[in-house]
Design a protein around this motif. Structure first.
Motif, PDB file in Angstrom:
ATOM      1  N   VAL A  62     -12.908   4.199   5.488  1.00 44.87           N
ATOM      2  CA  VAL A  62     -13.900   3.217   5.522  1.00 44.87           C
ATOM      3  C   VAL A  62     -15.467   4.237   5.174  1.00 44.87           C
ATOM      4  O   VAL A  62     -15.480   4.609   5.920  1.00 44.87           O
ATOM      5  N   HIS A  63     -15.763   3.492   4.373  1.00 44.39           N
ATOM      6  CA  HIS A  63     -17.255   4.856   3.779  1.00 44.39           C
ATOM      7  C   HIS A  63     -18.229   3.527   4.049  1.00 44.39           C
ATOM      8  O   HIS A  63     -18.284   2.427   3.345  1.00 44.39           O
ATOM      9  N   VAL A  64     -19.183   3.843   4.419  1.00 46.17           N
ATOM     10  CA  VAL A  64     -20.627   2.408   4.989  1.00 46.17           C
ATOM     11  C   VAL A  64     -22.336   3.054   4.677  1.00 46.17           C
ATOM     12  O   VAL A  64     -22.116   4.053   4.902  1.00 46.17           O
ATOM     13  N   LEU A  65     -22.539   2.135   4.045  1.00 46.43           N
ATOM     14  CA  LEU A  65     -24.103   2.675   3.510  1.00 46.43           C
ATOM     15  C   LEU A  65     -25.011   1.181   3.376  1.00 46.43           C
ATOM     16  O   LEU A  65     -24.382   0.394   4.230  1.00 46.43           O
ATOM     17  N   THR A  66     -26.111   2.041   4.078  1.00 45.00           N
ATOM     18  CA  THR A  66     -27.096   1.468   4.068  1.00 45.00           C
ATOM     19  C   THR A  66     -28.397   2.356   4.283  1.00 45.00           C
ATOM     20  O   THR A  66     -27.832   3.392   3.283  1.00 45.00           O
ATOM     21  N   GLY A  67     -29.705   1.219   3.609  1.00 43.73           N
ATOM     22  CA  GLY A  67     -31.104   2.261   4.090  1.00 43.73           C
ATOM     23  C   GLY A  67     -31.142   2.944   1.940  1.00 43.73           C
ATOM     24  O   GLY A  67     -30.215   2.345   1.280  1.00 43.73           O
ATOM     25  N   PRO A  68     -31.706   4.176   2.371  1.00 41.53           N
ATOM     26  CA  PRO A  68     -31.425   4.874   1.124  1.00 41.53           C
ATOM     27  C   PRO A  68     -29.848   5.324   0.335  1.00 41.53           C
ATOM     28  O   PRO A  68     -29.681   5.132  -0.357  1.00 41.53           O
ATOM     29  N   ALA A  69     -29.267   5.199   1.354  1.00 45.52           N
ATOM     30  CA  ALA A  69     -27.882   6.180   1.043  1.00 45.52           C
ATOM     31  C   ALA A  69     -27.662   4.777  -0.425  1.00 45.52           C
ATOM     32  O   ALA A  69     -26.592   5.327  -1.509  1.00 45.52           O
ATOM     33  N   LYS A  70     -27.159   3.532   0.098  1.00 53.00           N
ATOM     34  CA  LYS A  70     -26.775   2.090  -0.561  1.00 53.00           C
ATOM     35  C   LYS A  70     -27.742   2.124  -1.633  1.00 53.00           C
ATOM     36  O   LYS A  70     -27.357   1.952  -2.819  1.00 53.00           O
ATOM     37  N   ALA A  71     -28.809   2.349  -1.399  1.00 49.91           N
ATOM     38  CA  ALA A  71     -29.704   1.698  -2.310  1.00 49.91           C
ATOM     39  C   ALA A  71     -29.820   2.690  -4.647  1.00 49.91           C
ATOM     40  O   ALA A  71     -30.241   2.775  -4.708  1.00 49.91           O
ATOM     41  N   ARG A  72     -29.270   4.358  -3.239  1.00 52.85           N
ATOM     42  CA  ARG A  72     -29.515   5.336  -4.671  1.00 52.85           C
ATOM     43  C   ARG A  72     -27.966   5.435  -4.705  1.00 52.85           C
ATOM     44  O   ARG A  72     -28.146   4.895  -5.878  1.00 52.85           O
ATOM     45  N   LEU A  73     -27.123   4.988  -4.617  1.00 53.98           N
ATOM     46  CA  LEU A  73     -25.551   4.771  -5.296  1.00 53.98           C
ATOM     47  C   LEU A  73     -26.058   3.461  -6.001  1.00 53.98           C
ATOM     48  O   LEU A  73     -25.387   3.440  -7.231  1.00 53.98           O
ATOM     49  N   SER A  74     -26.553   2.638  -5.789  1.00 56.45           N
ATOM     50  CA  SER A  74     -26.677   1.427  -6.383  1.00 56.45           C
ATOM     51  C   SER A  74     -27.331   0.702  -7.775  1.00 56.45           C
ATOM     52  O   SER A  74     -26.938   1.150  -8.526  1.00 56.45           O
ATOM     53  N   ALA A 132     -26.306 -10.087 -16.224  1.00 59.83           N
ATOM     54  CA  ALA A 132     -27.542  -9.475 -15.019  1.00 59.83           C
ATOM     55  C   ALA A 132     -26.577 -10.104 -13.323  1.00 59.83           C
ATOM     56  O   ALA A 132     -27.751  -9.836 -11.929  1.00 59.83           O
ATOM     57  N   GLN A 133     -26.386 -11.088 -13.345  1.00 57.70           N
ATOM     58  CA  GLN A 133     -25.722 -11.732 -12.600  1.00 57.70           C
ATOM     59  C   GLN A 133     -24.527 -11.212 -11.590  1.00 57.70           C
ATOM     60  O   GLN A 133     -24.703 -10.732 -10.575  1.00 57.70           O
ATOM     61  N   HIS A 134     -23.697 -10.934 -12.749  1.00 61.79           N
ATOM     62  CA  HIS A 134     -22.632 -10.040 -12.534  1.00 61.79           C
ATOM     63  C   HIS A 134     -23.539  -8.546 -12.082  1.00 61.79           C
ATOM     64  O   HIS A 134     -22.364  -7.742 -11.041  1.00 61.79           O
ATOM     65  N   GLY A 135     -24.019  -7.841 -12.207  1.00 64.29           N
ATOM     66  CA  GLY A 135     -24.561  -6.278 -11.788  1.00 64.29           C
ATOM     67  C   GLY A 135     -25.380  -6.553 -10.269  1.00 64.29           C
ATOM     68  O   GLY A 135     -25.473  -5.714  -9.989  1.00 64.29           O
ATOM     69  N   ARG A 136     -25.624  -7.747  -9.950  1.00 63.79           N
ATOM     70  CA  ARG A 136     -25.988  -7.831  -8.807  1.00 63.79           C
ATOM     71  C   ARG A 136     -24.801  -7.629  -7.469  1.00 63.79           C
ATOM     72  O   ARG A 136     -24.992  -7.247  -6.514  1.00 63.79           O
ATOM     73  N   ASN A 137     -23.477  -7.937  -7.752  1.00 61.24           N
ATOM     74  CA  ASN A 137     -22.927  -6.917  -6.825  1.00 61.24           C
ATOM     75  C   ASN A 137     -23.088  -5.919  -6.449  1.00 61.24           C
ATOM     76  O   ASN A 137     -22.471  -5.189  -5.529  1.00 61.24           O
ATOM     77  N   TYR A 138     -23.697  -4.945  -7.883  1.00 58.78           N
ATOM     78  CA  TYR A 138     -23.454  -3.396  -7.697  1.00 58.78           C
ATOM     79  C   TYR A 138     -25.478  -2.869  -6.757  1.00 58.78           C
ATOM     80  O   TYR A 138     -25.088  -1.977  -6.202  1.00 58.78           O
ATOM     81  N   ARG A 139     -26.131  -4.398  -6.335  1.00 59.19           N
ATOM     82  CA  ARG A 139     -26.966  -4.028  -5.305  1.00 59.19           C
ATOM     83  C   ARG A 139     -26.424  -4.730  -4.031  1.00 59.19           C
ATOM     84  O   ARG A 139     -26.214  -5.140  -2.893  1.00 59.19           O
ATOM     85  N   PHE A 140     -24.804  -4.798  -3.572  1.00 61.63           N
ATOM     86  CA  PHE A 140     -24.666  -5.952  -2.751  1.00 61.63           C
ATOM     87  C   PHE A 140     -24.657  -6.841  -2.730  1.00 61.63           C
ATOM     88  O   PHE A 140     -25.540  -7.387  -1.095  1.00 61.63           O
ATOM     89  N   PHE A 141     -25.047  -7.620  -3.228  1.00 55.86           N
ATOM     90  CA  PHE A 141     -25.771  -8.981  -3.670  1.00 55.86           C
ATOM     91  C   PHE A 141     -27.275  -8.873  -2.687  1.00 55.86           C
ATOM     92  O   PHE A 141     -27.542  -9.847  -1.522  1.00 55.86           O
ATOM     93  N   ASP A 142     -27.917  -7.387  -1.912  1.00 59.63           N
ATOM     94  CA  ASP A 142     -28.881  -7.478  -1.639  1.00 59.63           C
ATOM     95  C   ASP A 142     -28.448  -7.366   0.297  1.00 59.63           C
ATOM     96  O   ASP A 142     -29.685  -7.630   0.911  1.00 59.63           O
ATOM     97  N   ALA A 143     -27.006  -6.948   0.260  1.00 62.04           N
ATOM     98  CA  ALA A 143     -26.347  -7.004   1.667  1.00 62.04           C
ATOM     99  C   ALA A 143     -27.651  -6.375   2.235  1.00 62.04           C
ATOM    100  O   ALA A 143     -27.124  -5.200   1.334  1.00 62.04           O
ATOM    101  N   PRO A 144     -27.980  -6.295   3.374  1.00 63.96           N
ATOM    102  CA  PRO A 144     -28.068  -5.083   3.548  1.00 63.96           C
ATOM    103  C   PRO A 144     -27.206  -3.434   4.353  1.00 63.96           C
ATOM    104  O   PRO A 144     -27.517  -2.836   4.771  1.00 63.96           O
ATOM    105  N   VAL A 145     -25.939  -4.023   4.103  1.00 66.92           N
ATOM    106  CA  VAL A 145     -24.560  -3.074   4.435  1.00 66.92           C
ATOM    107  C   VAL A 145     -23.444  -3.528   3.314  1.00 66.92           C
ATOM    108  O   VAL A 145     -23.003  -4.190   2.852  1.00 66.92           O
ATOM    109  N   GLY A 146     -23.714  -2.260   3.247  1.00 64.74           N
ATOM    110  CA  GLY A 146     -22.528  -1.889   1.724  1.00 64.74           C
ATOM    111  C   GLY A 146     -21.492  -1.084   2.247  1.00 64.74           C
ATOM    112  O   GLY A 146     -21.440  -0.078   3.241  1.00 64.74           O
TER     113      GLY A 146
END
Length: 246
Positions: A62-74, A132-146
């Protein structure tokens, strides 16, 4: 955790709690910005690690992404997703969905899609809003954890079955903590970019992504509750011996 310990509550409460966690697990597509403590994430994964696996292989990573790491990948995925010339020929690491849809799976797929778009007011053929809606997947639907889940490429289909049990355990353990999830195959076509960004070794294959956090109850898309077939529709009971002639 002592795996041989007695239940922490009486039988009825235990049954109700387990059933509740399973039945209320659903794909949430809008999350609150409220952070999830690392200790909670570790506790969920610590519980999920007890999932069954053939020969105790435990094929998950498992890879856990939060904060800047998640934002950068998104941001990196969104940039690629929004460029049709670069994203048109992306290939997934394995076939999650059938190559040819047939009944009843085609109807179920269409229904959940149009039920969601209906709630969001997205008309059939509105490709811009669909994208645009499908693209929200890649922001993890604004969840704090990916979360990203990978498996050793040397393993076979049985390990993917084991992985499914692990993913379900993650999601059910999250529900026990009043958290919600959304498992996401949408990330699969970006597996090479994800591997590069996260430094995944070449022998690891992306299984799926997942959003984790607290559901935004005010978002209309979270009112979607998918229908499920009754037990009688998918179960055959065999309670008498079949007669055979000598």
């Amino acid at each position: 955790m002592n795996r041989m310990m007695a239940p922490p509550v009486h039988a009825q409460a235990l049954r109700d709690a387990v059933d509740w966690a399973i039945a209320t697990r659903r794909s949430v597509r809008a999350f609150l910005p409220e952070p999830v403590a690392r200790e909670e994430i570790e506790a969920i994964l610590s519980t999920a690690r007890y999932s069954a696996s053939g020969m105790n292989m435990q094929p998950w990573h498992v890879h856990v992404l939060t904060g800047p790491a998640k934002a950068r990948l998104s941001a990196a995925i969104a940039s690629l997703d929004d460029d049709p010339h670069r994203s048109a020929d992306l290939e997934e690491p394995y076939d999650y969905y059938p190559r040819e849809w047939r009944s009843p799976y085609l109807e179920r797929r269409r229904k959940v899609g149009w039920d969601l778009y209906g709630l969001l007011g997205i008309a059939k053929g509105d490709k811009e809003r669909m994208h645009a809606q499908h693209g929200r997947n890649y922001r993890f639907f604004d969840a704090p954890v990916g979360l990203f889940f990978t498996v050793d490429r040397a393993l076979q289909e049985g390990s993917l079955l084991d992985y499914g049990m692990f993913l379900q355990s993650v999601m059910v353990a999250a529900r026990g903590r009043q958290l919600h999830t959304c498992p996401q195959a949408a990330f699969l076509k970006f597996h090479r970019l994800i591997a590069e960004q996260l430094g995944m070794p070449a022998d690891q294959m992306l299984v799926c992504g997942m959003s984790l956090g607290y559901a935004d109850a005010s978002s209309i898309e979270n009112s979607l509750v998918t229908e499920r077939e009754p037990v009688a529709a998918f179960t055959t009971f065999h309670d008498t011996a079949k007669e055979t002639r000598p």
